[in-house]
Enzyme design. Structure first.
Site, PDB file in Angstrom:
ATOM      1  N   LYS A  48     110.252  -3.259  39.146  1.00  0.00           N
ATOM      2  CA  LYS A  48     110.276  -3.285  40.592  1.00  0.00           C
ATOM      3  C   LYS A  48     110.751  -4.202  40.612  1.00  0.00           C
ATOM      4  O   LYS A  48     110.275  -4.109  42.339  1.00  0.00           O
ATOM      5  CB  LYS A  48     108.694  -2.614  40.854  1.00  0.00           C
ATOM      6  N   HIS A 110     113.302  -5.692  30.615  1.00  0.00           N
ATOM      7  CA  HIS A 110     112.052  -6.062  32.021  1.00  0.00           C
ATOM      8  C   HIS A 110     111.253  -7.397  31.290  1.00  0.00           C
ATOM      9  O   HIS A 110     110.509  -7.925  31.572  1.00  0.00           O
ATOM     10  CB  HIS A 110     111.322  -5.328  32.403  1.00  0.00           C
ATOM     11  N   SER A 140     105.147  -2.279  45.097  1.00  0.00           N
ATOM     12  CA  SER A 140     106.407  -1.622  44.576  1.00  0.00           C
ATOM     13  C   SER A 140     106.085  -0.525  43.393  1.00  0.00           C
ATOM     14  O   SER A 140     105.835   0.351  42.729  1.00  0.00           O
ATOM     15  CB  SER A 140     107.796  -1.880  44.383  1.00  0.00           C
ATOM     16  N   PHE A 232     120.270   1.252  50.970  1.00  0.00           N
ATOM     17  CA  PHE A 232     119.333   1.927  50.558  1.00  0.00           C
ATOM     18  C   PHE A 232     119.429   3.446  50.917  1.00  0.00           C
ATOM     19  O   PHE A 232     119.868   3.785  50.185  1.00  0.00           O
ATOM     20  CB  PHE A 232     117.354   1.530  51.461  1.00  0.00           C
TER      21      PHE A 232
HETATM   22  P1  A3P Z   1     109.777   0.117  46.284  1.00  0.00           P
HETATM   23  O1  A3P Z   1     109.078   0.828  46.231  1.00  0.00           O
HETATM   24  O2  A3P Z   1     109.491  -1.211  47.680  1.00  0.00           O
HETATM   25  O3  A3P Z   1     110.736   1.197  47.268  1.00  0.00           O
HETATM   26  P2  A3P Z   1     113.531  -1.205  40.444  1.00  0.00           P
HETATM   27  O4  A3P Z   1     115.021  -1.010  40.539  1.00  0.00           O
HETATM   28  O5  A3P Z   1     113.480  -2.611  40.198  1.00  0.00           O
HETATM   29  O6  A3P Z   1     112.983  -0.566  39.814  1.00  0.00           O
HETATM   30  O7  A3P Z   1     112.942  -2.002  41.823  1.00  0.00           O
HETATM   31  C1  A3P Z   1     113.249  -0.738  42.730  1.00  0.00           C
HETATM   32  C2  A3P Z   1     112.371  -1.437  44.101  1.00  0.00           C
HETATM   33  O8  A3P Z   1     113.635  -1.420  44.901  1.00  0.00           O
HETATM   34  C3  A3P Z   1     111.622   0.186  45.353  1.00  0.00           C
HETATM   35  O9  A3P Z   1     110.819  -0.487  46.234  1.00  0.00           O
HETATM   36  C4  A3P Z   1     112.961   0.520  45.569  1.00  0.00           C
HETATM   37  O10 A3P Z   1     112.865   1.355  46.976  1.00  0.00           O
HETATM   38  C5  A3P Z   1     113.914  -1.194  45.665  1.00  0.00           C
HETATM   39  N1  A3P Z   1     115.301  -0.787  46.401  1.00  0.00           N
HETATM   40  C6  A3P Z   1     115.955  -0.078  45.494  1.00  0.00           C
HETATM   41  N2  A3P Z   1     117.610   0.223  45.514  1.00  0.00           N
HETATM   42  C7  A3P Z   1     116.975  -0.444  46.955  1.00  0.00           C
HETATM   43  C8  A3P Z   1     118.108  -0.832  48.117  1.00  0.00           C
HETATM   44  N3  A3P Z   1     119.604  -0.722  48.441  1.00  0.00           N
HETATM   45  N4  A3P Z   1     117.647  -1.940  49.174  1.00  0.00           N
HETATM   46  C9  A3P Z   1     116.348  -2.840  49.341  1.00  0.00           C
HETATM   47  N5  A3P Z   1     115.944  -1.774  48.263  1.00  0.00           N
HETATM   48  C10 A3P Z   1     116.352  -1.260  47.303  1.00  0.00           C
END
Ligand code: A3P
Length: 296
Positions: A48, A110, A140, A232
């Site tokens: 995350k 991870h 998250s 996002f």
């Molecule tokens: P949140 O749960 O805080 O929204 P991972 O890819 O390591 O699983 O991480 C997921 C987290 O990264 C989520 O956070 C997700 O919304 C965020 N995320 C993914 N793409 C993103 C982007 N383009 N800009 C900002 N946050 C992003």
């Protein structure tokens, strides 16, 4: 992962000193014996921290121009295999990585740094590490554990909060993860350490730094396209990047592209939790060369 699957929530256990679940240890021997190639790129994160964001940036940098159809037909988790994943009746991360038809292979993990298969080091592979501040990372991860059936049930927020501080979540302690990867940079120079908060603040600047590390020089037009694709809102709309096709997740509980912000922890931490957290944080984070921002 095209079908809806009913997987039992796994138990956590200690694995070589790190809390894990069997979905990420069942292929341990194969993973440890994985044969990396010198041009493989490993993207490593604590869960995350921005793995998918970083993965998409890398994928677009290498394949955005040469194979645009890839962007509209292959989910990001198939373009960038998850090294250690082993879910029954699904192609394992190892099998996926070994059957990737394209070069370079971008591979996600991870793992804490000490679990990375030795051939990645021997081949001097480039590694991109993305780190996110502990508080937002915790929030998250909590929402992710609620909706992802491959993860243990998170329980209530307060118990989750304490388990995070104790390092009793899947892939172990956030504190150890970010610190040990940071330390590794001193002896292994092919690691580019990025921060989620920096990416939020100025995505373009962070892509430039990443390109410098990778030895890439995309055109202005290419860079604009990448910037657009990795916003996002665009990733959230895009079924190839929003995990809506990955059916071990229950989007009725929470979405994968949930908020994408710095500072959502303020909506979760009580004042008392924040004080307890800060006190504990100071004790655990003694290397002051590693600094995180909890707001931008
Ligand atoms: P949140 O749960 O805080 O929204 P991972 O890819 O390591 O699983 O991480 C997921 C987290 O990264 C989520 O956070 C997700 O919304 C965020 N995320 C993914 N793409 C993103 C982007 N383009 N800009 C900002 N946050 C992003």
């Amino acid at each position: 992962l095209g079908m809806k699957m009913d997987l039992p929530r796994p138990e956590m256990f200690d694995f070589h000193g790190v809390t894990m679940v069997h979905y990420f240890t069942d292929s341990w021997d194969k993973v440890q014996n994985f044969q990396a190639r010198p041009d493989d790129i490993l993207i490593a994160t604590y869960p995350k921290a921005g793995t998918t964001w970083g993965s998409l940036i890398l994928d677009l940098l290498y394949f955005g121009k040469t194979s645009p159809e890839r962007q509209t037909s292959i989910p990001i988790y198939d373009r960038v295999p998850f090294l250690e994943i082993y879910i029954p009746s699904v192609k394992s991360g190892i099998d996926q990585a070994e059957s990737l038809p394209t070069t370079p292979r971008i591979i996600k993990t991870h793992f804490p740094v000490q679990f990375v298969p030795k051939s990645f080091w021997e081949q001097n592979c480039k590694m991109v590490y993305v780190a996110r501040n502990a508080k937002d990372n915790m929030v998250s991860y909590f929402h992710f554990d609620r909706m992802n059936m491959v993860q243990p049930d998170p329980g209530d927020w307060n118990s989750y909060f304490h388990r995070f501080m104790e390092g009793k979540l899947v892939f172990g302690s956030w504190y150890d993860h970010v610190n040990n990867w940071w330390k590794k940079k001193q002896t292994y120079s092919n690691i580019h350490y990025m921060f989620y908060e920096d990416m939020i603040e100025d995505t373009g600047r962070e892509i430039d730094k990443l390109c410098f590390f990778l030895g890439l020089s995309p055109s202005a037009e290419e860079k604009n396209q990448i910037m657009y694709g990795v916003q996002f809102d665009n990733m959230k709309k895009n079924d190839m990047t929003n995990y809506s096709t990955f059916h071990v997740m229950d989007f009725k509980i929470s979405t994968f592209m949930r908020k994408g912000e710095v500072g959502d922890w303020k909506n979760h931490f009580t004042v008392a939790q924040n004080e307890e957290f800060e006190e504990d944080y100071k004790k655990r984070m003694t290397d002051h060369t590693l600094q995180f921002r909890t707001e931008v």
